[in-house]
Design a protein around this motif. Sequence first.
Motif, PDB file in Angstrom:
ATOM      1  N   THR A   1       0.828  -1.204   0.000  1.00 49.46           N
ATOM      2  CA  THR A   1       0.000   0.000   0.000  1.00 49.46           C
ATOM      3  C   THR A   1       0.863   1.255   0.000  1.00 49.46           C
ATOM      4  N   GLU A   2       1.937   1.227   0.783  1.00 55.34           N
ATOM      5  CA  GLU A   2       2.817   2.390   0.871  1.00 55.34           C
ATOM      6  C   GLU A   2       3.474   2.682  -0.471  1.00 55.34           C
ATOM      7  N   ALA A   3       3.837   1.645  -1.214  1.00 53.42           N
ATOM      8  CA  ALA A   3       4.446   1.838  -2.530  1.00 53.42           C
ATOM      9  C   ALA A   3       3.462   2.520  -3.480  1.00 53.42           C
ATOM     10  N   LYS A   4       2.189   2.165  -3.394  1.00 59.18           N
ATOM     11  CA  LYS A   4       1.173   2.801  -4.240  1.00 59.18           C
ATOM     12  C   LYS A   4       0.963   4.258  -3.835  1.00 59.18           C
ATOM     13  N   ILE A   5       0.965   4.501  -2.525  1.00 64.19           N
ATOM     14  CA  ILE A   5       0.802   5.878  -2.038  1.00 64.19           C
ATOM     15  C   ILE A   5       1.929   6.754  -2.562  1.00 64.19           C
ATOM     16  N   VAL A   6       3.151   6.266  -2.449  1.00 70.79           N
ATOM     17  CA  VAL A   6       4.313   7.031  -2.934  1.00 70.79           C
ATOM     18  C   VAL A   6       4.174   7.315  -4.423  1.00 70.79           C
ATOM     19  N   TYR A   7       3.749   6.323  -5.178  1.00 66.11           N
ATOM     20  CA  TYR A   7       3.652   6.510  -6.624  1.00 66.11           C
ATOM     21  C   TYR A   7       2.556   7.519  -6.981  1.00 66.11           C
ATOM     22  N   LEU A   8       1.387   7.375  -6.361  1.00 65.42           N
ATOM     23  CA  LEU A   8       0.264   8.257  -6.675  1.00 65.42           C
ATOM     24  C   LEU A   8       0.477   9.680  -6.181  1.00 65.42           C
ATOM     25  N   MET A   9       1.020   9.812  -4.963  1.00 68.54           N
ATOM     26  CA  MET A   9       1.108  11.123  -4.328  1.00 68.54           C
ATOM     27  C   MET A   9       2.412  11.844  -4.608  1.00 68.54           C
ATOM     28  N   GLN A  10       3.514  11.109  -4.786  1.00 64.09           N
ATOM     29  CA  GLN A  10       4.810  11.767  -4.983  1.00 64.09           C
ATOM     30  C   GLN A  10       5.276  11.723  -6.440  1.00 64.09           C
ATOM     31  N   THR A  11       5.153  10.562  -7.074  1.00 69.41           N
ATOM     32  CA  THR A  11       5.588  10.474  -8.475  1.00 69.41           C
ATOM     33  C   THR A  11       4.592  11.167  -9.397  1.00 69.41           C
TER      34      THR A  11
ATOM     35  N   ARG B   1       2.334  17.908 -11.561  1.00 72.51           N
ATOM     36  CA  ARG B   1       2.150  19.295 -11.126  1.00 72.51           C
ATOM     37  C   ARG B   1       3.445  19.834 -10.541  1.00 72.51           C
ATOM     38  N   SER B   2       3.825  21.039 -10.921  1.00 69.04           N
ATOM     39  CA  SER B   2       5.018  21.665 -10.371  1.00 69.04           C
ATOM     40  C   SER B   2       4.825  21.895  -8.880  1.00 69.04           C
ATOM     41  N   LEU B   3       5.871  21.649  -8.127  1.00 68.69           N
ATOM     42  CA  LEU B   3       5.807  21.832  -6.679  1.00 68.69           C
ATOM     43  C   LEU B   3       5.624  23.296  -6.303  1.00 68.69           C
ATOM     44  N   LYS B   4       5.924  24.201  -7.229  1.00 70.64           N
ATOM     45  CA  LYS B   4       5.810  25.636  -6.956  1.00 70.64           C
ATOM     46  C   LYS B   4       4.414  26.183  -7.271  1.00 70.64           C
ATOM     47  N   VAL B   5       3.597  25.382  -7.949  1.00 69.26           N
ATOM     48  CA  VAL B   5       2.265  25.829  -8.370  1.00 69.26           C
ATOM     49  C   VAL B   5       1.244  25.537  -7.286  1.00 69.26           C
ATOM     50  N   ASP B   6       0.275  26.451  -7.130  1.00 68.03           N
ATOM     51  CA  ASP B   6      -0.797  26.243  -6.157  1.00 68.03           C
ATOM     52  C   ASP B   6      -1.544  24.955  -6.490  1.00 68.03           C
ATOM     53  N   LYS B   7      -1.862  24.174  -5.447  1.00 68.26           N
ATOM     54  CA  LYS B   7      -2.474  22.863  -5.676  1.00 68.26           C
ATOM     55  C   LYS B   7      -3.867  22.952  -6.286  1.00 68.26           C
ATOM     56  N   ASN B   8      -4.485  24.127  -6.229  1.00 66.59           N
ATOM     57  CA  ASN B   8      -5.812  24.304  -6.824  1.00 66.59           C
ATOM     58  C   ASN B   8      -5.755  24.669  -8.306  1.00 66.59           C
ATOM     59  N   THR B   9      -4.540  24.890  -8.821  1.00 64.33           N
ATOM     60  CA  THR B   9      -4.381  25.222 -10.234  1.00 64.33           C
ATOM     61  C   THR B   9      -4.572  23.969 -11.085  1.00 64.33           C
TER      62      THR B   9
END
Length: 290
Positions: free
Chosen positions: A163-173, A210-218
């Motif tokens: 589960t953690e591997a999927k979380i990392v892939y979906l949320m970070q990659t 998504r760029s880490l510098k861009v607002d998450k609502n963009t």
Amino acid sequence: MFTRCTTALLRRYCSTSSNSSKLAETIASSIEGVDKASIGALLATVPELTKYAPEQWNRTVNLLTTEGMEVEKMLSIIGGHPSILVRPPEKIAESLHCWRSCQFGDSNMKVLLSAHPYFLEYTNHGQLAQRVAFLHSHFETRKNVYRLFLNAPNLVVDEQHLTEAKIVYLMQTMRHEVLEVVKSCAFTHDLEHLRCRHTFLERLGLFKPRSLKVDKNTPTGNPPVHQITDTSDKRFAVKVAYVTLEEYEVFQDLFLREIGQEDPHEADDEIDQVEMESEPRKSAYRKKGR
């Protein structure tokens, strides 16, 4: 003219139908707020239920009623998991206590159990508490954990490292937002499926994190998670990636070879060739679809 065999079959059918009707009437008379027609329809839909005695129904229904379960959800639980009718009442009560301790809210808990009645077989309080805490740490609220269990019930028992591997892939990659992920069924799929779908879109230029510098609502312009992970191969290929099913199937085979390290350089060259050949078609789909 009816044969003896046909006549025997008709008599057997009429007898079975009559028995089911009597059983439905007996059961309905013992459940407040339920009519014979509702029980009869349930018995017809789930014939397995006819093998349980009215006393077993009565015992289970009384317990679930005492626990505050509404009739509609109660029948959904019984229809979805008939063996609950022979489960000891104390075990059902123990499981209900286990799920209440998750603090999803009483209404959400009832929805969850009516959607996945076999959850009432689960009584490992410590393991469930640990799993809820783990998911809560990644997905912000208990309501989000409830949504995850509702859409991906396998999360209750899947090994945590998977589960953690999927979380990392979906949320970070892929850098998807929390709500987008919890509203999908992404966790019902294995990691290879997620990687394959994402990599295909990325190499076609149809997905950019998504760029880490861009607002998450963009808005990102990327397809939402559920379109990427929860669609059939054909719908994903044609409606999301704008290629043919055959092209995606070729990519799948090559991608499995690539991640299996069966000469990854050769696989890369072949994948690039597939993408070059599909480029004109991809452009045509973009004109039609966007």
